[in-house]
Each structure stands twice: as C-alpha cells, then as structure tokens.
Design a protein around this motif. Structure first.
Motif, PDB file in Angstrom:
ATOM      1  N   MET A 165      66.853 -50.206 -91.740  1.00 46.10           N
ATOM      2  CA  MET A 165      66.895 -51.651 -91.498  1.00 46.10           C
ATOM      3  C   MET A 165      67.997 -52.332 -92.307  1.00 46.10           C
ATOM      4  N   GLU A 166      68.283 -51.810 -93.505  1.00 47.75           N
ATOM      5  CA  GLU A 166      69.339 -52.411 -94.329  1.00 47.75           C
ATOM      6  C   GLU A 166      70.698 -51.785 -94.029  1.00 47.75           C
ATOM      7  N   GLY A 167      70.733 -50.854 -93.077  1.00 54.03           N
ATOM      8  CA  GLY A 167      72.004 -50.241 -92.675  1.00 54.03           C
ATOM      9  C   GLY A 167      72.606 -49.381 -93.760  1.00 54.03           C
ATOM     10  N   THR A 168      71.762 -48.621 -94.476  1.00 53.62           N
ATOM     11  CA  THR A 168      72.287 -47.787 -95.546  1.00 53.62           C
ATOM     12  C   THR A 168      71.664 -46.394 -95.494  1.00 53.62           C
ATOM     13  N   GLU A 169      71.960 -45.577 -96.531  1.00 55.74           N
ATOM     14  CA  GLU A 169      71.629 -44.155 -96.437  1.00 55.74           C
ATOM     15  C   GLU A 169      70.234 -43.795 -96.934  1.00 55.74           C
ATOM     16  N   GLU A 170      69.841 -44.383 -98.067  1.00 52.85           N
ATOM     17  CA  GLU A 170      68.604 -43.909 -98.704  1.00 52.85           C
ATOM     18  C   GLU A 170      67.812 -45.078 -99.261  1.00 52.85           C
ATOM     19  N   ALA A 171      66.566 -44.793 -99.607  1.00 52.41           N
ATOM     20  CA  ALA A 171      65.736 -45.833-100.235  1.00 52.41           C
ATOM     21  C   ALA A 171      64.664 -45.169-101.081  1.00 52.41           C
ATOM     22  N   ARG A 172      64.055 -45.958-101.950  1.00 45.99           N
ATOM     23  CA  ARG A 172      62.921 -45.495-102.752  1.00 45.99           C
ATOM     24  C   ARG A 172      61.857 -46.569-102.719  1.00 45.99           C
ATOM     25  N   ALA A 173      60.603 -46.136-102.660  1.00 53.25           N
ATOM     26  CA  ALA A 173      59.487 -47.092-102.640  1.00 53.25           C
ATOM     27  C   ALA A 173      58.806 -47.110-104.003  1.00 53.25           C
ATOM     28  N   PHE A 174      58.363 -48.276-104.414  1.00 51.74           N
ATOM     29  CA  PHE A 174      57.709 -48.466-105.716  1.00 51.74           C
ATOM     30  C   PHE A 174      56.377 -49.178-105.528  1.00 51.74           C
ATOM     31  N   SER A 232      55.383 -51.846-106.776  1.00 52.46           N
ATOM     32  CA  SER A 232      55.496 -53.320-106.711  1.00 52.46           C
ATOM     33  C   SER A 232      56.977 -53.676-106.646  1.00 52.46           C
ATOM     34  N   GLY A 233      57.238 -54.922-106.305  1.00 50.03           N
ATOM     35  CA  GLY A 233      58.611 -55.402-106.349  1.00 50.03           C
ATOM     36  C   GLY A 233      59.149 -55.310-107.766  1.00 50.03           C
ATOM     37  N   MET A 234      58.321 -55.663-108.745  1.00 50.92           N
ATOM     38  CA  MET A 234      58.771 -55.590-110.142  1.00 50.92           C
ATOM     39  C   MET A 234      59.042 -54.144-110.558  1.00 50.92           C
ATOM     40  N   GLY A 235      58.234 -53.201-110.053  1.00 46.34           N
ATOM     41  CA  GLY A 235      58.502 -51.786-110.334  1.00 46.34           C
ATOM     42  C   GLY A 235      59.891 -51.417-109.837  1.00 46.34           C
ATOM     43  N   ALA A 236      60.236 -51.912-108.647  1.00 41.64           N
ATOM     44  CA  ALA A 236      61.550 -51.622-108.055  1.00 41.64           C
ATOM     45  C   ALA A 236      62.667 -52.276-108.866  1.00 41.64           C
ATOM     46  N   HIS A 286      63.541 -55.167-102.277  1.00 42.71           N
ATOM     47  CA  HIS A 286      62.543 -56.004-101.609  1.00 42.71           C
ATOM     48  C   HIS A 286      61.230 -55.979-102.364  1.00 42.71           C
ATOM     49  N   ALA A 287      60.652 -57.171-102.555  1.00 39.36           N
ATOM     50  CA  ALA A 287      59.237 -57.234-102.878  1.00 39.36           C
ATOM     51  C   ALA A 287      58.556 -57.097-101.506  1.00 39.36           C
ATOM     52  N   ALA A 288      58.151 -55.869-101.159  1.00 35.54           N
ATOM     53  CA  ALA A 288      57.533 -55.644 -99.843  1.00 35.54           C
ATOM     54  C   ALA A 288      56.135 -56.252 -99.788  1.00 35.54           C
ATOM     55  N   SER A 289      55.675 -56.748-100.931  1.00 35.38           N
ATOM     56  CA  SER A 289      54.421 -57.508-100.996  1.00 35.38           C
ATOM     57  C   SER A 289      54.529 -58.798-100.175  1.00 35.38           C
ATOM     58  N   LYS A 290      55.747 -59.215 -99.862  1.00 32.20           N
ATOM     59  CA  LYS A 290      55.966 -60.507 -99.198  1.00 32.20           C
ATOM     60  C   LYS A 290      56.084 -60.294 -97.685  1.00 32.20           C
ATOM     61  N   TYR A 291      57.265 -60.586 -97.083  1.00 32.22           N
ATOM     62  CA  TYR A 291      57.350 -60.544 -95.626  1.00 32.22           C
ATOM     63  C   TYR A 291      57.195 -59.148 -95.032  1.00 32.22           C
ATOM     64  N   GLY A 347      57.170 -52.349-103.545  1.00 27.02           N
ATOM     65  CA  GLY A 347      58.583 -52.668-103.751  1.00 27.02           C
ATOM     66  C   GLY A 347      59.469 -51.609-103.122  1.00 27.02           C
ATOM     67  N   LEU A 348      60.661 -52.010-102.705  1.00 28.67           N
ATOM     68  CA  LEU A 348      61.595 -51.079-102.071  1.00 28.67           C
ATOM     69  C   LEU A 348      63.002 -51.299-102.617  1.00 28.67           C
ATOM     70  N   VAL A 349      63.739 -50.208-102.736  1.00 32.98           N
ATOM     71  CA  VAL A 349      65.143 -50.273-103.155  1.00 32.98           C
ATOM     72  C   VAL A 349      65.944 -49.459-102.147  1.00 32.98           C
ATOM     73  N   ALA A 350      67.037 -50.011-101.630  1.00 31.74           N
ATOM     74  CA  ALA A 350      67.855 -49.270-100.662  1.00 31.74           C
ATOM     75  C   ALA A 350      69.320 -49.331-101.065  1.00 31.74           C
ATOM     76  N   GLY A 351      70.037 -48.244-100.789  1.00 33.26           N
ATOM     77  CA  GLY A 351      71.461 -48.203-101.117  1.00 33.26           C
ATOM     78  C   GLY A 351      72.057 -46.862-100.729  1.00 33.26           C
ATOM     79  N   SER A 352      73.241 -46.601-101.251  1.00 33.82           N
ATOM     80  CA  SER A 352      73.921 -45.359-100.905  1.00 33.82           C
ATOM     81  C   SER A 352      73.174 -44.150-101.484  1.00 33.82           C
ATOM     82  N   ARG A 353      73.472 -42.977-100.943  1.00 35.47           N
ATOM     83  CA  ARG A 353      72.863 -41.731-101.445  1.00 35.47           C
ATOM     84  C   ARG A 353      73.097 -41.601-102.956  1.00 35.47           C
ATOM     85  N   ASP A 354      74.297 -41.923-103.397  1.00 36.01           N
ATOM     86  CA  ASP A 354      74.633 -41.775-104.827  1.00 36.01           C
ATOM     87  C   ASP A 354      73.818 -42.710-105.706  1.00 36.01           C
TER      88      ASP A 354
END
Ligand SMILES: Cc1ncc(COP(=O)(O)O)c(C=O)c1O
Length: 390
Positions: free
Chosen positions: A75-84, A86-90, A204-209, A219-226
């Motif tokens: 959805m963010e048009g990138t390579e990888e992501a990690r889930a946490f 909470s948003g604060m954890g991310a 993203h604080a996925a707790s929200k929308y 919480g979610l973090v998305a970005g390049s593989r590196d």
C-alpha cells in the motif's frame, strides 16, 4: 477551502486477500502459534544461516503478521515492512535503530504527544539531542538538517494539523545523507504516500484508521529492504514489541474496508469543518483543506479528525459535557465520533507537555468524526454550542 480532490483513486478496491492457502480461503487464517517446527537439522541450519526465511518463533516472524507486513508495504509502494504491538512500539524501535549517543535529530513541534515524551524521556537520556521546529517553516526545517542523524515528521501534526512540505524536506535530507521518517497515520496510504514524495520510512499507528474499529492497538513501519533490515538487525527481535497474530488479522480484515471508511471521513470531515468555520462562536478551524491552513499539502484526501478553536462565548467544559452523540475519548480512527479538549491535556505535567511547550490554545477542541452522518454530528455540535453559550 481548497478545491476538493477527486477520490477516484480509491477505486477499484484493494487487491483480493493475500493467501497461498491450500483451501483457497477468501480470508487468511490466523497462525496462532508461537513456535514452528523443523523436520531436520538441515532445515534449521538453513534458517540460522539466512538461506531460508521460514518462521521459527513468533517474536520474530509469524505468517499472519507477515501478511499484514506485505500488505502495508504494497500500500505504501515499498519493499518491506514490520509490524509492532503499538504505534509507539513502531516509533521507538525505528528511531532507536538509527541513532547513537551524541546524535541530533530534527522533528516538528506538535509531534504526537507520546513521541514527544519518548524523545524527551528516552532519547535525551541516551545523549541524543532533539530540535523541535515549526514544520510549516520549510526554510528553517531544511536549515536544521545538515549534521542531523534523522528527521522525524508527522504531516499533518497532532492537535493543530500543521503540514510539512515533504518533497522539499526529503530532497534536502537526501542531499545531506539524512534519514527521513514520516508518521502517516492521519492520511493513510490512500491519501498520502510519503515514500513517493522522497522520504525514507513511513510509520502508522494502525490503532487508528488502518485498524479502524477501536478494537486493536498496532503499529507498522514500511520502507526499503535495507532500512527494514537495519530495524530487524538492530532492535526488532530484542525489544519484543511484536504484534500478535490475532491483532494482525484484525488489521488485515479492517484494511479491506479502508477505502469506504476514508471516503466517509473525507466527506463528513469537510462538511462539519465548513459548518464549524461559519459558526459565530468558532475562532478558527484547523483542517488541512482550508486554503489558509499552514504548510504545504501533499494530500489526496482528508481524514476526519481536525480541531477548532472556540471563542470566549463558549465555555469549553460545558460544551464538551453537553455533547451527546460525540463522546469524550483520546484515540481516533474508529466508528465513534470523539472530542478531546486541549484544556484538559494542558493539565499534564509541564516538562512533558507538548501542548504547553508549543503553545496550543486552551480553547482548542479536537474532533474525530467517526462513521456518523455529518448532519447528526452537526446537530450535536449545534445543541452543545447553545448549552455552553455565555
Ligand atoms: C499520530 C499518532 N501517531 C502515533 C500514535 C501512537 O500509536 P499507538 O497508540 O498505537 O501507540 C498515535 C496515537 O494516538 C497518534 O495519534
């Protein structure tokens, strides 16, 4: 108000459920298992040696959580992501993965209040300096970039919804080899893609929308593989802020209705904001759609949470107590319509009070429009203004 953007990009709907399930289930299963087993020494060694990415233990990887990670990366048009968990954890893990003692980071005033507390209480304890800058003043923000380790943005910001010029800031940061991180919880990937604007990491604080139902904290973090590899290597498995498979499944499920919900929040938010702006007892409305709103928008639509400032003609506490449909509550992004009066938040102890430090008026009220009809929200506001008139 600015021209209303077309929401046509929200359709056709999101891709069908991710899967690979042997029964072609329309909805992915929940792998409610902490542990994954191996049939041989060789299989286990392959994982430890990095030749296989099979999950071994759910603090590190879980198939349901991975589906969500793939989904947000897409959805963010990138390579990888990690889930946490909470948003604060991310936020905490992402920032900690990239800073060292002696570093300086640049952020915006009116950043989310617990991100501010994390910077003040945790980062400073480990010798990281934090510069808070008016994010609408692009020149000042860009001038602070050389020599910083990273720039932490949130556009729009919390409570006052100030915007940052993401492309200009990203360009300057890249020129100086400085990492950019953007909290995109308000806009969601449907209304703003910070990575397409040139920034590096989106949170993203996925707790929200994304969660959308007030039933999960994530919480979610998305970005390049590196960049995601750095987060994995430096911090993710060791601080243990992982998302549970069930909560990952809830977010995955609720993402399916995101386009419909965001269309509602966009339309309802604009209608209620316009009504408030015309009200005699409202000094100003802090909604990114207004032409005089500070900062440059890279938005393709508007969330349903914004603030307004009432005049002396309204008693804030009486107004808030008079609301019936709209409840008092601090989160946002779910079905409920909610208010938070800044006046109450200003009573938080001064040294970690972002509102007091950066001058949010005690006449500011944050309004989250849930899934209610805008006419019903307006009727509730109207009767509360009548009750609270002095
Ligand atoms: C803009 C923003 N970012 C981050 C967070 C933190 O998310 P969580 O509550 O899931 O830790 C919040 C929570 O309110 C928020 O509003």
């Amino acid at each position: 108000m600015n021209e209303r953007p077309s929401l046509d990009h929200l359709y056709p709907p999101m891709p069908a459920a991710l899967g690979g399930d042997p029964y072609t289930a329309a909805v992915p299963p929940i792998y409610q298992s902490s542990l994954f087993l191996f049939d041989s020494y060789a299989e286990l060694e392959d994982v430890f040696a990095g030749r296989s990415s099979r999950p071994i233990y759910s603090r590190g990887d879980n198939p349901t959580v991975r589906l969500l990670e793939r989904r947000i990366a897409e959805m963010e048009g990138t390579e990888e992501a990690r889930a946490f968990s909470s948003g604060m954890g991310a936020i905490a893990a992402t920032v900690l993965a990239f800073v060292q003692p002696g570093d300086r980071i640049v952020t915006v005033r009116h950043v989310y209040s617990d991100a501010f507390r994390f910077f003040e209480k945790v980062l400073k304890r480990f010798g990281v300096r934090v510069d808070y800058i008016d994010g609408t003043d692009t020149d000042r923000l860009v001038a602070a970039i050389p020599g910083a380790r990273l720039v932490y943005l949130e556009s729009p910001t919390s409570m006052v919804f100030e915007l940052q010029d993401l492309p200009a800031i990203a360009k300057a940061a890249r020129e100086h080899g400085v990492l950019t991180i953007v909290d995109n919880s308000w806009a969601t990937p449907l209304f703003q893609q910070p990575l397409a604007a040139g920034t590096d990491i989106v949170i993203h604080a996925a707790s929200k929308y994304l969660g959308g139902q007030s039933d999960t904290v994530a919480g979610l973090v998305a970005g390049s593989r590196d960049h995601i590899a750095t987060i994995n290597r430096e911090i993710y498995p060791y601080t243990g802020a992982k998302l549970s498979p069930f909560e990952a499944w809830l977010v995955l499920r609720n993402i399916e209705t995101l386009p419909l919900r965001m269309r509602h929040h966009h339309d309802a938010g604009l209608k209620v904001a316009a009504w408030l702006a015309a009200h005699a007892h409202v000094r100003r409305v802090m909604h990114p759609a207004f032409a005089d709103h500070p900062g440059r928008a890279t938005l393709r639509g508007y969330g349903g949470i914004f603030s307004f400032e009432v005049s002396e003609a309204t008693d804030v506490a009486i107004f808030v107590d008079a609301l019936r449909l709209i409840r008092i509550g601090v989160s946002w992004g779910g079905p409920e319509s909610l208010v938070v009066p800044a006046k109450a938040a200003l009573s938080i102890s001064p040294e970690t009070n972002v509102f007091a430090r950066f001058g949010v008026s005690d006449r500011t009220i944050r309004l989250n429009i849930g899934l209610h009809q805008p006419e019903d929200v307006i009727a509730d506001l109207r009767q509360a203004f009548a009750v609270a008139a002095r």
